[in-house]
Design a protein around this motif. Sequence first.
Motif, PDB file in Angstrom:
ATOM      1  N   GLU A 177       0.800  -1.225   0.000  1.00 20.62           N
ATOM      2  CA  GLU A 177       0.000   0.000   0.000  1.00 20.62           C
ATOM      3  C   GLU A 177       0.831   1.272   0.000  1.00 20.62           C
ATOM      4  O   GLU A 177       0.267   2.374  -0.026  1.00 20.62           O
ATOM      5  CB  GLU A 177      -0.937   0.002   1.213  1.00 20.62           C
ATOM      6  CG  GLU A 177      -1.967  -1.105   1.230  1.00 20.62           C
ATOM      7  CD  GLU A 177      -1.485  -2.354   1.946  1.00 20.62           C
ATOM      8  OE1 GLU A 177      -2.325  -3.149   2.394  1.00 20.62           O
ATOM      9  OE2 GLU A 177      -0.237  -2.543   2.056  1.00 20.62           O
ATOM     10  N   ARG A 209       8.161   3.862  -4.300  1.00 25.90           N
ATOM     11  CA  ARG A 209       6.745   3.498  -4.306  1.00 25.90           C
ATOM     12  C   ARG A 209       5.859   4.661  -3.868  1.00 25.90           C
ATOM     13  O   ARG A 209       4.790   4.887  -4.442  1.00 25.90           O
ATOM     14  CB  ARG A 209       6.501   2.301  -3.383  1.00 25.90           C
ATOM     15  CG  ARG A 209       7.165   1.018  -3.825  1.00 25.90           C
ATOM     16  CD  ARG A 209       6.791  -0.133  -2.891  1.00 25.90           C
ATOM     17  NE  ARG A 209       7.523  -1.351  -3.224  1.00 25.90           N
ATOM     18  CZ  ARG A 209       7.310  -2.536  -2.640  1.00 25.90           C
ATOM     19  NH1 ARG A 209       6.381  -2.651  -1.696  1.00 25.90           N
ATOM     20  NH2 ARG A 209       8.021  -3.598  -2.988  1.00 25.90           N
ATOM     21  N   SER A 210       6.266   5.371  -2.839  1.00 24.69           N
ATOM     22  CA  SER A 210       5.406   6.419  -2.275  1.00 24.69           C
ATOM     23  C   SER A 210       5.562   7.757  -2.985  1.00 24.69           C
ATOM     24  O   SER A 210       4.687   8.624  -2.874  1.00 24.69           O
ATOM     25  CB  SER A 210       5.703   6.585  -0.784  1.00 24.69           C
ATOM     26  OG  SER A 210       7.071   6.882  -0.546  1.00 24.69           O
ATOM     27  N   SER A 253       2.315   2.607  -2.322  1.00 28.15           N
ATOM     28  CA  SER A 253       2.024   3.366  -3.537  1.00 28.15           C
ATOM     29  C   SER A 253       0.695   4.110  -3.458  1.00 28.15           C
ATOM     30  O   SER A 253       0.409   4.955  -4.316  1.00 28.15           O
ATOM     31  CB  SER A 253       2.010   2.434  -4.748  1.00 28.15           C
ATOM     32  OG  SER A 253       1.034   1.414  -4.591  1.00 28.15           O
ATOM     33  N   ASP A 254      -0.108   3.819  -2.435  1.00 25.56           N
ATOM     34  CA  ASP A 254      -1.411   4.474  -2.279  1.00 25.56           C
ATOM     35  C   ASP A 254      -1.390   5.609  -1.269  1.00 25.56           C
ATOM     36  O   ASP A 254      -2.437   6.204  -0.988  1.00 25.56           O
ATOM     37  CB  ASP A 254      -2.468   3.445  -1.830  1.00 25.56           C
ATOM     38  CG  ASP A 254      -2.636   2.316  -2.829  1.00 25.56           C
ATOM     39  OD1 ASP A 254      -2.501   2.586  -4.042  1.00 25.56           O
ATOM     40  OD2 ASP A 254      -2.883   1.171  -2.398  1.00 25.56           O
TER      41      ASP A 254
END
Length: 258
Positions: free
Chosen positions: A159, A196-197, A161-162
């Motif tokens: 998560e 990712r973030s 990336s969200d």
Amino acid sequence: MTTTVHVTWWGHSTVWIEDSGVRVLTDPVLGNRVAHLRRMRGPTPLLPGAPDAVIVSHLHADHLDLPSLRRLPPHVTIVVPAGAGTFLRRALGPAAAGRCVELAPGEETTVGALRIRAVPAAHHGGRGPWSRHRALAVGYTVHGAADTWFAGDTGLFDEMSDLGPLDLALIPVGGWGPTLGHGHLDPVTAAEAVRRSAPRHAVPIHFGTFWPVGMARVRPYMFHEPGARFVRHAAATAPDTRVTELVPGASLTLDPYP
């Protein structure tokens, strides 16, 4: 009108965040000792005043330090993971009940102009092998003029990336001893977490502060090198993110926000 956002890293996972006139302190360890650990670098934290809120990522003693919480004024809101309230009320007394806010991932609370949201973390949430106390381990995103992710203590999770869009990520890149177990980020995996973030800025934390007594010569690179290694790996893995390595006690002012 613009608003600047200031962060000061006091070592380990203790960060002072000022955003929109609200002051937030993360995982406060304000003394020079936690059990068998000693502060080996940086000054004893000298806060510029009382925070409006404290956010605690999990129950481990180097993140939820009871002597540090007892030093805070009684009006300070303490945001903790779901399940941690019972432990804190027993440890700090009944007065803590009215100022503890428990959040599970996806839940949020408001402190002044800031919105504080709990997000996942991949880390063991118990107090320790000697304790029956359990609670989730979480991170937090803090939303005001900037969107800041305080990761707490974590390994990689899908998560990440969200979480965005993010202006700043406070990313753990090491630990407090000569080994780094499951549920932690090292400089390489921390760089992947940044990829990712996708934050605009990132600051490495959770390294180069505390170390076990008598072990200063055991794998000293695990103490000294994680920050610089993270900077190098992040430059290759997440080149769009501006990474700043601070020394304990140093501050960063983010770009003005409209």
